[in-house]
Scaffold this active site. Structure first.
Site, PDB file in Angstrom:
ATOM      1  CG  ASP A 201      -2.464  -2.435   3.782  1.00  0.00           C
ATOM      2  OD1 ASP A 201      -2.837  -2.550   4.983  1.00  0.00           O
ATOM      3  OD2 ASP A 201      -2.859  -1.861   3.020  1.00  0.00           O
TER       4      ASP A 201
ATOM      5  NE  ARG B 231     -11.822   3.290   4.129  1.00  0.00           N
ATOM      6  CZ  ARG B 231     -11.610   4.084   5.052  1.00  0.00           C
ATOM      7  NH1 ARG B 231     -12.790   5.154   5.362  1.00  0.00           N
ATOM      8  NH2 ARG B 231     -10.770   4.294   5.798  1.00  0.00           N
TER       9      ARG B 231
ATOM     10  CD  GLU C 290      -5.489   0.600   0.470  1.00  0.00           C
ATOM     11  OE1 GLU C 290      -5.585   1.811   1.062  1.00  0.00           O
ATOM     12  OE2 GLU C 290      -5.139  -0.210   1.186  1.00  0.00           O
TER      13      GLU C 290
ATOM     14  CG  ASP D 123      -3.377   5.579   2.122  1.00  0.00           C
ATOM     15  OD1 ASP D 123      -3.181   4.541   1.694  1.00  0.00           O
ATOM     16  OD2 ASP D 123      -2.572   6.232   3.193  1.00  0.00           O
TER      17      ASP D 123
ATOM     18  CE  LYS E 103      -0.492   3.479   3.469  1.00  0.00           C
ATOM     19  NZ  LYS E 103      -1.186   4.380   4.389  1.00  0.00           N
TER      20      LYS E 103
ATOM     21  CG  ASP F  89      -1.958   1.280   1.091  1.00  0.00           C
ATOM     22  OD1 ASP F  89      -2.033   1.806   0.177  1.00  0.00           O
ATOM     23  OD2 ASP F  89      -2.695   1.328   2.470  1.00  0.00           O
TER      24      ASP F  89
HETATM   25  N1  BES Z   1      -3.308   0.189   5.107  1.00  0.00           N
HETATM   26  C1  BES Z   1      -3.645   1.456   5.606  1.00  0.00           C
HETATM   27  C2  BES Z   1      -3.808   1.512   7.397  1.00  0.00           C
HETATM   28  C3  BES Z   1      -2.756   1.332   7.912  1.00  0.00           C
HETATM   29  C4  BES Z   1      -2.146   2.202   8.574  1.00  0.00           C
HETATM   30  C5  BES Z   1      -2.223   0.022   8.202  1.00  0.00           C
HETATM   31  C6  BES Z   1      -1.047   2.175   9.726  1.00  0.00           C
HETATM   32  C7  BES Z   1      -1.215  -0.206   9.149  1.00  0.00           C
HETATM   33  C8  BES Z   1      -0.735   0.711   9.850  1.00  0.00           C
HETATM   34  C9  BES Z   1      -4.835   2.018   4.916  1.00  0.00           C
HETATM   35  O1  BES Z   1      -4.935   1.605   3.723  1.00  0.00           O
HETATM   36  C10 BES Z   1      -4.907   3.482   5.123  1.00  0.00           C
HETATM   37  O2  BES Z   1      -3.877   4.159   4.317  1.00  0.00           O
HETATM   38  N2  BES Z   1      -5.817   4.227   5.672  1.00  0.00           N
HETATM   39  C11 BES Z   1      -5.811   5.523   5.761  1.00  0.00           C
HETATM   40  C12 BES Z   1      -7.451   5.974   5.748  1.00  0.00           C
HETATM   41  C13 BES Z   1      -7.535   7.189   5.499  1.00  0.00           C
HETATM   42  C14 BES Z   1      -7.056   7.694   4.303  1.00  0.00           C
HETATM   43  C15 BES Z   1      -9.029   7.705   5.738  1.00  0.00           C
HETATM   44  C16 BES Z   1      -5.219   5.994   7.049  1.00  0.00           C
HETATM   45  O3  BES Z   1      -5.405   5.118   8.032  1.00  0.00           O
HETATM   46  O4  BES Z   1      -4.591   6.783   7.303  1.00  0.00           O
HETATM   47 ZN    ZN Z   2      -4.036  -0.304   3.267  1.00  0.00          ZN
HETATM   48 ZN    ZN Z   3      -4.267   2.857   2.156  1.00  0.00          ZN
END
Ligand code: BES
Ligand code: ZN
Ligand code: ZN
Length: 497
Positions: free
Chosen positions: A288, A351, A349, A347, A277, A270
């Site tokens: 992920d 969901r 993604e 990001d 990111k 991811d």
């Molecule tokens: N894979 C990430 C979530 C994540 C964060 C997993 C830290 C493990 C450690 C997910 O896809 C993501 O990026 N989520 C975003 C959502 C936001 C854009 C609403 C997040 O948590 O920042």
């Molecule tokens: Zn993710």
């Molecule tokens: Zn993500």
């Protein structure tokens, strides 16, 4: 690891280390420890008096060449208060013993359970704890001269009458422990060694070996089925997506019986996509796919444990890349269910791919859903790396069943609220829904609500394992790296039918 059950008296056990545990109580030399003490001519009593050990949780006291014992060493572990002692505490102690001894190049030990602890459940916990603790992330190290390993474990303290129960627990613990290691191995793989295609191949190989039905949908089939949400994530890079389906059917399936659907997020890397990111720490995003790996590990265990319920495992697998063909913030996608989604942040993604995964699991006949996903950073803010975040649909009975399983196997999980008010956060302005909340805060809850839109009225639970699937610092009972969290709970849940 070679694991056996030993009914010989512990003083006669020829082992490199005899391991047992003392409670934090006014006289720690009681019951079985007092038997060891008698064999050792009162040596332990003397040490206890001098304050050498207290029984405090995770305390380790290593004694060499104790007279009266055949064992080379005696390792006493602190078990905390007797009233608080349970299978979770014992699992941890077996892990502590494993890691403590292997770092000292001891290769075998006998773990002696205390009086009243010679049960099926406890044998299982010891085996699970030892296998989990033995796991190391050293696959890609080329120096194989490592002599830090345990090759055999004897579980002792069981009488002949208790043997059958002990053996049963041992066998189950081994299956669960090894399935958890299978999941952890997958989670550990870097993204260049584990693309969605390779994950699907590994899932297929596992399923065939375990005797499970398996179907892999490739990018063409995924497009034919109009899984637009999954495709929108995979379009950002050259690696094609896969939808992995593994099914366990009990010997005597009853018409109308519940069918469990396990859906696991598998983003093999991811980057965040166009909503990219930060570089710092991005390497961790290889994990992920932990939700998907965990679900595959559950299926591997169920194939042998054979619960009395049908279980369908659906794992949408993709990379999330920011290539020239990537989806962009503001793009509108149509999920398999027909719902339209405004992708405000590429990001978010997980969901998206779960939307199609959950919908497909229902279409395949799942009546009770659980999804597991490293979904949000916000869950780390809420629960740190201690508890898995649990989110429930309208059917709390289904969630209570899962929470009871989590408690039974010693996995910490905590339910968060899902009030209707939070649903407003993802109401779309130009499409049916948007993939991030417009309100401030509650990021894990809005993520859960998004998935819930696709579960509809089907009983559904979402497990956010972003904080718990990866262990940032080595613990005395577990290496740094993937944990395989939620696997034991889900196996227990299926076995409770
Ligand atoms: N894979 C990430 C979530 C994540 C964060 C997993 C830290 C493990 C450690 C997910 O896809 C993501 O990026 N989520 C975003 C959502 C936001 C854009 C609403 C997040 O948590 O920042
Ligand atoms: Zn993710
Ligand atoms: Zn993500």
């Amino acid at each position: 690891m070679h694991i056996t059950l030993e009914t010989k008296p512990f003083a006669a056990l020829e082992t490199d280390a005899l391991v047992s545990y003392v409670f934090d109580e006014s006289d720690p030399i009681q019951g079985r420890i007092s038997e060891i003490d008698t064999a050792a001519g009162g040596f332990l009593k003397k040490l206890a008096k001098s304050g050498e050990f207290s029984g405090k949780p995770l305390e380790t006291t290593l004694l060499h060449a104790v007279a009266g014992l055949k064992a080379v060493r005696l390792l006493l572990l602190g078990a905390g208060k007797r009233e608080k002692f349970d299978n979770a505490a014992l699992r941890k102690l077996a892990g502590v013993a494993t890691r403590y001894l292997k770092t000292r190049s001891v290769h075998n030990f006998a773990f002696v359970v205390r009086e009243n602890d010679a049960t099926e459940d406890f044998a299982q916990a010891i085996v699970e704890g030892a296998i989990a603790a033995d796991f190391e992330s050293d696959k890609y190290k080329t120096d194989k001269k490592n002599d830090k390993f345990i090759d055999s474990l004897a579980i002792a303290g069981y009488s002949d009458a208790e043997r059958a129960a002990g053996e049963k627990g041992l066998a189950r613990g081994r299956i669960i422990g090894e399935s958890q290691s299978f999941a952890r191995d997958l989670i550990n793989e870097p993204s260049n060694k584990l693309t969605p295609k390779i994950l699907a191949e590994k899932a297929e190989a596992m399923a065939k070996q375990a005797g499970l039905a398996v179907e892999i949908l490739d990018e063409r089939k995924i497009a034919d089925l109009k899984m637009g949400a999954l495709l929108s994530v995979s379009q950002g890079g050259p690696e094609p997506p896969r939808m992995i389906v593994v099914t366990y059917t009990p010997a005597d399936p009853k018409p109308g019986a519940p069918v469990i659907g396990l859906v696991g997020k598998a983003v093999t890397f991811d980057t965040g996509g166009i909503s990219i990111k930060p570089a710092d720490g991005m390497e961790k995003m290889k994990y992920d796919m932990a939700g998907g790996a965990t679900m595959l590990g559950v299926m591997r265990a169920l194939a042998t444990l054979k619960p009395n319920v049908k279980v369908i495992c659906v794992v949408p697998a993709t990379e999330n890349m920011p290539g020239g063909t990537a989806q962009k913030p503001g793009d509108i996608q149509t999920a398999m269910s027909g719902k339209t989604i405004e992708v405000l942040n590429t990001d978010a993604e997980g969901r998206l791919i779960l939307a199609d995964g959950v919908h497909y699991a229902k279409q395949l006949g799942a009546t009770h859903l659980v999804d597991a996903a490293t979904l949000t950073g916000a869950i780390v803010v809420a629960l740190a790396s201690i508890n898995v975040g649990v989110f429930s649909g309208a059917d709390q009975t289904w969630t209570d069943k899962l929470l009871a399983s989590a408690k039974a196997v010693g996995e910490k999980m905590w339910q968060l609220p899902m009030d209707d008010e939070y649903r407003e956060f993802i109401k779309g302005t130009v499409a049916d829904i948007q993939n991030i909340g417009s309100g401030k805060g509650g990021g894990s809850i809005t993520g859960a609500w998004f998935i819930r839109e696709f579960a509809g009225d089907t009983p559904w639970i979402h497990l956010d394992i972003a904080g718990t699937a990866w262990n940032d610092d080595a613990k005395p009972w577990l290496a740094k790296g993937p944990t395989g969290v939620a696997l034991r709970t889900l196996v227990h849940l299926a076995m409770s039918y």
